[in-house]
Design an enzyme around this catalytic site. Structure first.
Site, PDB file in Angstrom:
ATOM      1  N   GLY A 105       0.692  -1.227   0.032  1.00 12.07           N
ATOM      2  CA  GLY A 105      -0.256  -0.100  -0.148  1.00 12.07           C
ATOM      3  C   GLY A 105       0.667   1.176  -0.184  1.00 12.07           C
ATOM      4  N   SER A 162       1.678   8.235   1.661  1.00 15.36           N
ATOM      5  CA  SER A 162       0.874   7.055   2.067  1.00 15.36           C
ATOM      6  C   SER A 162       1.137   6.788   3.512  1.00 15.36           C
ATOM      7  CB  SER A 162       1.470   5.853   1.291  1.00 15.36           C
ATOM      8  OG  SER A 162       1.096   6.212  -0.137  1.00 15.36           O
ATOM      9  N   ALA A 176     -12.205   2.972  -4.187  1.00 22.78           N
ATOM     10  CA  ALA A 176     -13.529   3.071  -4.705  1.00 22.78           C
ATOM     11  C   ALA A 176     -13.581   3.901  -5.801  1.00 22.78           C
ATOM     12  CB  ALA A 176     -14.627   3.383  -3.670  1.00 22.78           C
ATOM     13  N   TYR A 184     -18.261  10.164   3.475  1.00 21.84           N
ATOM     14  CA  TYR A 184     -17.268   8.769   3.344  1.00 21.84           C
ATOM     15  C   TYR A 184     -18.001   7.648   2.603  1.00 21.84           C
ATOM     16  CZ  TYR A 184     -13.054   6.193   4.906  1.00 21.84           C
ATOM     17  OH  TYR A 184     -12.297   5.080   5.087  1.00 21.84           O
ATOM     18  N   LYS A 231     -15.324  -0.208   4.855  1.00 11.97           N
ATOM     19  CA  LYS A 231     -14.510  -0.467   6.116  1.00 11.97           C
ATOM     20  C   LYS A 231     -15.117  -1.217   7.426  1.00 11.97           C
ATOM     21  CE  LYS A 231     -10.865   2.046   5.159  1.00 11.97           C
ATOM     22  NZ  LYS A 231      -9.724   1.500   4.401  1.00 11.97           N
ATOM     23  N   ARG A 243      -4.012  13.868   4.981  1.00 11.02           N
ATOM     24  CA  ARG A 243      -3.936  13.858   3.466  1.00 11.02           C
ATOM     25  C   ARG A 243      -3.091  13.146   2.899  1.00 11.02           C
ATOM     26  NH1 ARG A 243      -5.947  19.436   2.741  1.00 11.02           N
ATOM     27  NH2 ARG A 243      -5.546  20.298   4.531  1.00 11.02           N
TER      28      ARG A 243
END
Ligand code: NAD
Length: 272
Positions: free
Chosen positions: A13, A19, A101, A161, A168, A198
């Protein structure tokens, strides 16, 4: 000697230096871990932008491998764990810091989410924890630890969200079921529920700016969290410091999740 000296694992990830997985990685390296990494596969092998971004960060710190992985593809995951077994033999941790998504499904109301968007978002953001943990089971030493990243929107409605909150919720439930099953092998599975940070992923979340402001005025600590604070909690859960903790969703969010109403000083500023 670091808290993770002699410990080996895989981090999924990292996209860039913002990140959350990168903040975690820096902490794990600092504590002596040996780590292999994945990157999102590049569309044009002649211009490996994703791979280069990850390599630029992790190679100078001594990454043991950097391999492509689209978590929707079983062949990619099989290949990651083949490389993991060849490189390390056994491992001690897996970090799942992956979510996606489709923008059209993420930004619209939940009642407009498409079937295809729902399936893809769930596949990447929730099923992937099963796909990663199932394959890791053979390799994880007793005392091993699997960690995923979640957000409060999986527990409560956070306007904006939307679809990711549903993912989640599924991820958090998956985490607890995996914890109950892998515990007999001495493997722990936990989540960190991070406050807003962020990153590329969060830039796609509607109302993200207001989320940041809300945490400043509404959370007990009256501030947003830093990615390093997530990394410190990750170190706790991935190392022997967290040896008795499994199935836990640890909130690193300035305490925002405990509030049932705005603090009084906030209510005075913004009369309800
Ligand atoms: P990020 O964009 O840096 O990381 C998301 C990662 O998911 C990227 O590396 C991306 O390449 C990867 N990814 C997406 N689709 C993939 C696929 N098909 N196969 C493999 N990898 C894929 O953003 P981040 O904010 O660091 O997100 C990391 C995790 O933290 C996510 O689970 C996110 O939901 C969670 N989280 C983020 C915040 C926040 O405010 N940034 C808060 C709480 C939880």
């Amino acid at each position: 000697m670091g808290l993770l000296t002699g410990k080996k694992g895989v981090v999924f990830g990292i996209a860039n230096d913002r990140s959350i997985a990168w903040a975690i990685t820096e902490k794990l390296f600092a504590e002596g871990a040996e780590i292999g990494f994945t990157h999102l596969p590049d569309k044009d092998p002649a211009r490996p932008k994703n791979e280069n971004k990850v390599r630029k960060l992790v190679d100078p710190l001594g990454a043991k491998f950097v391999v492509p992985c689209d978590v929707t593809l079983d062949a990619d995951l099989d290949s990651v764990y083949r490389t993991t077994a060849e490189t390390f033999g056994k491992i001690d941790f897996v970090v799942h810091s992956v979510a996606f998504a489709p923008p059209s499904d993420l930004t619209g109301p939940v009642y407009h989410v498409s079937r295809e968007g729902f399936k893809l978002a769930m596949d990447i953001s929730a099923y992937s924890l099963i796909a990663m943990s199932g394959r890791a089971r053979e390799l994880l030493n007793p005392g091993g630890s699997v960690l995923c990243l979640t957000y409060l929107g999986g527990e409560k409605v956070i306007p904006g969200y939307n679809m990711m909150g549903i993912c989640k919720a599924a991820l958090e439930s998956t985490m607890t079921y995996l914890a109950s099953e892998l515990g007999k092998d001495g493997v722990r599975v936990n989540a960190i529920s991070a406050g807003p940070v962020r990153t590329i992923s969060s830039s796609g979340v509607g109302e993200f700016q207001s989320m940041l402001k809300l945490y400043e005025s509404f959370s007990p600590l009256r501030r947003n969290i830093a990615p390093e604070e997530v990394a410190k909690a990750a170190l706790f859960l991935l190392s022997d410091l967290g040896s008795g903790v499994t199935g836990e969703n640890l909130h690193v969010d300035s305490g925002y999740h405990i509030m049932g109403a705005p603090p009084l000083d906030f209510q005075e500023k913004v009369p309800l």
